[in-house]
Design a protein around this motif. Structure first.
Motif, PDB file in Angstrom:
ATOM      1  N   GLU A   1       0.850  -1.203   0.000  1.00 56.83           N
ATOM      2  CA  GLU A   1       0.000   0.000   0.000  1.00 56.83           C
ATOM      3  C   GLU A   1       0.881   1.247   0.000  1.00 56.83           C
ATOM      4  N   PRO A   2       0.469   2.293  -0.749  1.00 54.48           N
ATOM      5  CA  PRO A   2       1.263   3.531  -0.741  1.00 54.48           C
ATOM      6  C   PRO A   2       1.060   4.299   0.561  1.00 54.48           C
ATOM      7  N   LYS A   3       2.084   5.057   0.935  1.00 58.54           N
ATOM      8  CA  LYS A   3       1.998   5.963   2.092  1.00 58.54           C
ATOM      9  C   LYS A   3       2.069   7.388   1.547  1.00 58.54           C
ATOM     10  N   PRO A   4       1.293   8.316   2.091  1.00 59.38           N
ATOM     11  CA  PRO A   4       1.370   9.686   1.556  1.00 59.38           C
ATOM     12  C   PRO A   4       2.682  10.369   1.943  1.00 59.38           C
ATOM     13  N   GLN A   5       3.386  10.932   0.969  1.00 60.89           N
ATOM     14  CA  GLN A   5       4.547  11.782   1.237  1.00 60.89           C
ATOM     15  C   GLN A   5       4.022  13.149   1.703  1.00 60.89           C
ATOM     16  N   PRO A   6       4.879  13.997   2.262  1.00 55.43           N
ATOM     17  CA  PRO A   6       4.411  15.343   2.629  1.00 55.43           C
ATOM     18  C   PRO A   6       3.756  16.023   1.421  1.00 55.43           C
ATOM     19  N   GLY A   7       2.610  16.647   1.633  1.00 57.15           N
ATOM     20  CA  GLY A   7       1.902  17.317   0.541  1.00 57.15           C
ATOM     21  C   GLY A   7       1.012  16.397  -0.271  1.00 57.15           C
TER      22      GLY A   7
ATOM     23  N   VAL B   1      -4.350  11.425   4.830  1.00 54.03           N
ATOM     24  CA  VAL B   1      -3.817  12.745   4.466  1.00 54.03           C
ATOM     25  C   VAL B   1      -2.393  12.860   4.993  1.00 54.03           C
ATOM     26  N   GLY B   2      -1.447  13.259   4.120  1.00 52.25           N
ATOM     27  CA  GLY B   2      -0.046  13.390   4.517  1.00 52.25           C
ATOM     28  C   GLY B   2       0.229  14.712   5.218  1.00 52.25           C
TER      29      GLY B   2
END
Ligand SMILES: [Zn+2]
Ligand SMILES: [Zn+2]
Length: 339
Positions: free
Chosen positions: A19-25, A68-69
């Motif tokens: 699963e992807p993780k949100p990067q900053p922004g 939300v990142g």
């Protein structure tokens, strides 16, 4: 999570990926629906270096925010959103002028970074637009191709053109046709070599429709317009022959928009362009304003998708992709996947 993975040349399969993780922004979107684009089919079939495996493709999608990142404001988990297919830098002159689609650093989902043929996709928050409740997930995934039609017609200077000819009744052509109709064009004409697609174009308001296999398209348009030519011609194919037809079928002082990308080199009559003061515009991708307008057209019930759009479960993605690459199906034109 499940994703339709383009694992190697000619290989597509649905399998489990991290699963992807949100990067900053960024936010992570749970994809509700994602369209299979003609550019992806062509890229897959021709082993285009623009889409190199291993890759998860998909750039026409909508869904719900799952996570939300850091540094993202204005969006919360559960918000329904549409994603702009183009990611831009946000700082260059093009971006500052509202032309983010022409940003020299632009990227498209599913080319260098993972796209929406998956249950989850990490996306920069700057690419998001809110999706109203009254726009369905299937419509939401069609916002991007509809916005391509909006963008093509936004490049036309004439308001309320009398005759608009659309060459190519694929997804973008059918969207451009419906945008022209919503704009109040008096007469819509459509040309395609596929009779089934012409029937759909006719059902969506094109009258008459022409099959260039059966006769000279330019002569037919001239006859239909009492010798003058169409005010606006959209070429949604992008072959050398359709680009030439688009110019020849337009009236003196008329406007031609090229949006198809089937071929590069094009042979054209320079005299038709100069002596007739015809204007040719290239149309590429969409701006946030085009996406907003497309969402509005769906929200106001201006766009018909029932007779030609067909959704499939993500699990059938590989089969549907191959079917579309092999031969145009009889019972639909545009396929969507529902992860
Ligand atoms: Zn596309
Ligand atoms: Zn930029």
């Amino acid at each position: 999570m499940k994703a339709l993975v383009y694992s190697d040349w000619d290989q597509l399969e649905v399998r489990d990926v991290p699963e992807p993780k949100p990067q900053p922004g960024e936010v992570v979107v749970r994809v509700a629906a994602v369209g299979i684009c003609g550019s992806e089919l062509e890229g897959f079939a021709s082993r285009s270096p623009r889409r190199t495996p291993p890759l998860v493709m998909g750039h026409e999608f909508c869904g719900e925010i799952q996570e939300v990142g850091a540094g993202v404001s204005g969006y919360r988990p559960g918000d329904r959103v549409v994603v702009n297919s183009v990611i831009s830098c946000g700082r260059c002159p093009a971006c500052r002028d509202g032309q983010s689609h022409l940003c020299p650093e632009r990227e498209v989902f599913g080319m260098k970074r993972p796209g929406g043929f998956a249950e989850l996709c990490a996306v920069p928050a700057a690419t998001l637009l809110p999706l109203p409740e009254k726009v369905s997930p299937v419509e939401g995934a069609l916002v991007e191709p509809l916005a391509n039609g909006v963008h093509a017609l936004s490049l036309v200077a004439q308001r309320l053109p009398e005759t608009v000819l659309v060459i190519g009744a694929g997804t973008i052509g059918l969207m451009a046709l419906q945008v022209a109709k919503a704009m109040g064009a008096f007469r819509l004409v459509c040309a395609d070599t596929n009779e089934r697609r012409l029937e759909v174009a006719h059902a969506l308001g094109a009258e008459p429709v022409f099959n260039p296999v059966r006769g000279d398209l330019v002569a037919a348009i001239r006859e239909f317009t009492r010798g003058r030519g169409a005010d606006v011609v959209i070429d949604a194919v992008g072959a050398s022959v359709t680009r030439r037809q688009a110019v020849a079928a337009s009236r003196p002082g008329g406007e031609v928009v090229w949006i198809g990308l089937h071929e590069d080199a094009t042979e054209l009559s320079g005299f038709d362009v100069v002596l007739g003061e015809r204007r040719i515009s290239g149309s590429y991708a969409v701006t946030p304003r085009d996406l907003q307008a497309a969402i509005g057209l769906f929200a106001h019930g201006k766009i018909e998708i029932a007779p030609w759009v067909k959704p499939f479960p993500l699990a059938e993605g590989a089969r549907v992709f191959r079917e579309l690459v092999t031969a145009p199906p009889e019972d639909y034109i545009k396929a969507l996947l529902l992860p």
